[in-house]
Design an enzyme around this catalytic site. Structure first.
Site: not given
Length: 846
Positions: A210, A247-249, A251
């Site tokens: 995401a 999640s993206d890092w 995010a």
């Protein structure tokens, strides 16, 4: 897939989307055996690149790694990585079989580096040519992106390594990427931007990432990690995705909303919004326990798939059937990456048949350009890997053309910044090689001392919490008289002195935002000019803050660059032109550089950096046998494109840069690439000139007309259209007929006969486009299929191009579903989106 669904399991929270997909694990008892604290802990990463282990159930740590240009791993093993051509390059092959072979190589690299999940591919579209990660995306077209991504993912996962498709969804811009809201109408979202994700999910991808940005859908404005209508509603509900949504890092900004919306894993760890808050939210009933159990089941299913639930690491995979070890510099890997880079190369112009060059040609070849001396092989950002080697164009051309005298002439620098300070010129105050590092506490007292070997190592972790800043000291040897330029770019609060004179200072501290916006890679620099009458040394000292990078840890980042006295730009240009005039052939390599194409920022324009346009025109004026090679991952404007005899687009070619260029020039491997995006002739003609947010919102106002569709809609002529590429063969298109499809997924099959009328074997990419002349709500034409054909000289070949039912369908917002409009569709086939040579009609009854 046939998942079961439980309506209303999440209550009425607006973020939940109303549906949560519950797909039981193979062993529900394993989930039930875990304490609630263990379950919640499993949903946040253990560190930057690892997930948590639970030895009691045989669950070992799983490791994730950035891609898609190579598998970097955690960065702790020191092992080099096979460096692939950039995705925009491999997409130019339009070759799903080659994409699968690259996926198999990525899987072998992952196993060699003990990686379980590769964070790739990127299937966001190249909506605007100035997008910073344009090179990391495959194409501007949803169908081409989907077909290539499916092949890549399937090959990776066939070898027991997970792929993670990213960034879900509407993540086509780097500017303010953690803050903006993408406003995309429902039909455009379904038909264009979700299409590649849907295809990869349908193919069985195991994880989805995401994105940072937010999105508007179903009246919900939410970040991608907390968007229930997207994650629970579409991804897990409609599409039946049974894998992990991570999640993206950094995010994930909140606790309850992402948990209810369908996010399964917060990365990186430790800490974050689920560290303590999620446990409390479950205990007080804001998040149902069934939601937690579903997330845990998904993570355990991922562990089963990659071989992590037995507690045993997956075996190291050989790259090929002969049992090679997966050495990134081994013969099999070098051969594949050379083929991929050469095949991806696009012939944009070839007047008079200048190409291919005869390997036995004698004479003088002038190899010219900054990018000839230092080829730009990969873009900046999280995709970056360290290769075992980079094949130099000079060495490769000398090997490929042994009868020629090949000389190299830079023709001037194209970068604004100086090169990294050479390690050989650096010494500590006590005479040791390198840079002394004093670790300082908040009061400025020395806590410890370290030493860096060279300027490239001035990004290092600081684990001692008592250390607040560092002081870097080195003596830089000035080995010749003249004007020396010292550039220092510390990230965050700093004080810079050169020979005891303060050149810059700032008390503005920074934090994890410099990682999220990638400004740590491109901070403002302080330039110090030192005029030396004779060789001497200059003392350079930098005090810099320790940056608290949250889950990335505490670290220091300082860029240290140095330019020695040398010829001026005008002198280098003159030298290159003189060399071209005295040579039988000039090969000019122009392109972008690490300052231009990178994650973290978008490009301000499409011009080549520096004075490269001037270089091309001056060289071609003195040598009528000039070949220009464009070393760039994303479009640049080439004002001289139709003025020079031959032009190749070489992309960001990866570690086999030189060998692939030599193979393409000599014809040892045909440069059979076709543009996966549109090349503009003028910046002002670009349909979407930028993706810059306005008041925090990016409005996808062009709707369905992304990329080449937008050029068609506006009636603008690009320099080279989508799908363009000459190759080295000449082609006739003999016949087109529609035959019945063998699968319900396809509505028809376009059967195309082509003939190679040249004296050499060649590769053709046959492209099929649809149009609906009576429906103005649809694009003027859209790609519906393609096929790659290798055909001997003088021979004919027939290829079948399935036309998927989905290519004819349209999303109905009224019906909230896919419809098959009754219409007579035109099917056209040819060599590009503009060079369409045969056509027929097909009537669909709906």
């Amino acid at each position: 897939m046939s998942p079961t669904t439980t309506a209303g399991a999440l209550g009425s929270d607006e973020f939940a989307g109303g549906i949560e997909t519950i797909v039981p694990t193979a062993d529900p008892a394993t989930v039930a055996s875990l304490a609630l604290e263990e379950k919640v802990a499993l949903l946040t990463g253990a560190a930057t690149w690892t997930l948590r282990a639970i030895p009691e159930i045989g669950l070992r740590t799983m490791t994730v790694s950035d891609g898609p240009i190579g598998v970097r791993g955690t960065g702790d093993d020191g092992l080099p990585s096979a460096q692939l051509p950039a995705p925009s390059a491999t997409a130019a092959t339009w070759d799903v079989e080659l994409q699968a072979r690259l996926g198999a190589l990525m899987a072998a690299e992952a196993r060699r580096k003990s990686v379980d999940v590769i964070l790739a591919p990127v299937v966001n579209l190249q909506r605007s040519p100035v997008g910073g990660r344009h090179f990391e995306c495959l194409s501007e077209d949803p169908l081409l992106t989907a077909r290539l991504a499916v092949a890549f993912v399937t090959a990776i996962q066939d070898h027991g390594v997970a792929a993670c498709v990213k960034h879900f969804v509407g993540n086509e811009t780097e500017t303010e990427r953690t803050e903006y809201l993408s406003r995309i109408d429902e039909r455009t979202l379904r038909e264009v931007y979700l299409a590649p994700f849907e295809a990869v999910v349908d193919a069985g991808v195991w994880t989805v990432m995401a994105a940072y940005n937010g999105l508007t859908r179903d009246g919900v404005d939410a970040t991608a990690t907390a968007h229930g209508p997207l994650l629970n509603g579409i991804l897990k509900g409609e599409w039946g995705f049974d894998g992990v949504v991570m999640s993206d890092w950094l995010a994930t900004k909140s606790t309850v909303e992402p948990a209810l919306a369908g996010l399964d894993l917060v990365m990186p760890g430790p800490g974050g919004p689920w560290a303590d808050g999620l446990l409390d939210a479950v205990r007080d009933g804001r998040v149902p326990k069934a939601v937690i159990d579903d997330k845990v089941a998904r993570i355990l299913r991922l562990a089963e798939r990659v071989g992590a639930l037995s507690g045993v690491a997956g075996e190291t995979l050989p790259y090929d059937a002969e049992g090679t070890t997966g050495d990134p510099a081994g013969d099999a890997v070098v051969a594949l990456l050379t083929e991929a880079a050469a095949r991806s190369t696009v012939v944009l112009r070839n007047e008079g048949g200048l190409l291919p060059l005869d390997p036995a040609t004698p004479g003088r070849i002038a190899l010219i350009g900054h990018n000839a001396a230092q080829p730009f092989t990969q873009g900046g950002g999280s995709a970056f890997v360290t290769p075992p080697h980079v094949s130099a164009p000079l060495d490769a051309l000398r090997h490929a053309f042994p009868a020629a005298d090949v000389t190299l002439h830079r023709g001037g620098a194209t970068t604004l910044g100086a090169p990294l300070a050479p390690a050989s010129l650096l010494s500590t105050p006590d005479g040791r090689p390198g840079i002394r590092i004093d670790l300082l506490d908040a009061a400025g007292r020395v806590v410890d001392e370290q030493r860096a070997a060279d300027a490239s190592s001035l990004w290092f972790p600081v684990t001692d919490a008592a250390v607040a800043s560092v002081r870097l000291t080195t003596d830089l040897a000035l080995t010749s008289p003249g004007r020396h330029v010292v550039e220092l770019a510390p990230v965050g609060a700093h004080r810079v002195t050169i020979d005891g004179v303060v050149r810059a200072e700032s008390d503005r501290t920074v934090g994890v935002e410099v990682v999220l916006d990638s400004s740590y890679s491109n901070p403002p620099s302080v330039e110090g000019v030192v005029d030396a009458d004779a060789p001497r040394s200059v003392r350079v000292q930098v005090e810099a803050q320790v940056i608290d990078g949250a889950s990335y840890g505490r670290f220091v980042r300082v860029h240290f660059r140095y330019r020695a006295p040398g010829p001026t730009l005008d002198e280098e240009l003159d030298d290159a032109v003189a060399a071209a005039a005295a040579s039988d052939l000039a090969v000019v390599v122009v392109g972008t550089n690490p300052e231009t194409e990178s994650e973290g920022w978008d490009r301000p324009g499409l011009a080549l950096p520096g004075r490269q346009d001037e270089l091309v025109r001056r060289v071609s004026a003195v040598n009528p046998r000039t070949i220009v090679v464009v070393n760039a991952g994303a479009p640049v404007v080439l004002p001289w494109l139709d003025e020079v005899p031959a032009v190749l687009w070489w992309w960001l070619p990866g570690q086999e840069a030189g060998t692939s260029l030599a193979a393409a020039l000599s014809g040892a491997i045909e440069p059979s690439g076709r543009l996966p995006w549109t090349l503009p002739a003028r910046e002002r003609d670009v349909p979407v000139p930028s993706g810059i947010p306005v008041d925090g919102v990016i409005d996808y106002a062009e709707g369905l007309d992304v990329g080449h569709r937008g050029w068609d809609r506006l009636g603008r002529r690009p320099a080279r259209e989508f799908g363009y590429g000459l190759g080295y063969a000449e082609w006739d298109y003999r016949s087109l007929e529609l035959v019945d499809a063998a699968s319900d997924a396809d509505l028809a099959v376009a059967r195309v006969t082509i003939a190679n009328r040249s004296a050499r074997s060649g590769r053709e990419v046959v492209q099929a486009y649809l149009s609906s002349p009576g429906d103005e709500t649809r694009p003027m034409r859209w790609l519906a299929g393609f096929a790659v054909a290798d055909v001997d000289a003088g021979a004919t070949a027939t290829v079948d191009i399935p036309l998927a039912r989905r290519s004819f369908q349209a999303w109905s917002t009224d019906a909230a579903g896919w419809t098959l409009p009754k219409d007579t569709y035109r099917v056209r086939v040819g060599r590009s989106s503009q060079d369409l040579r045969l056509e027929t009609d097909v009537t669909v009854d709906g």
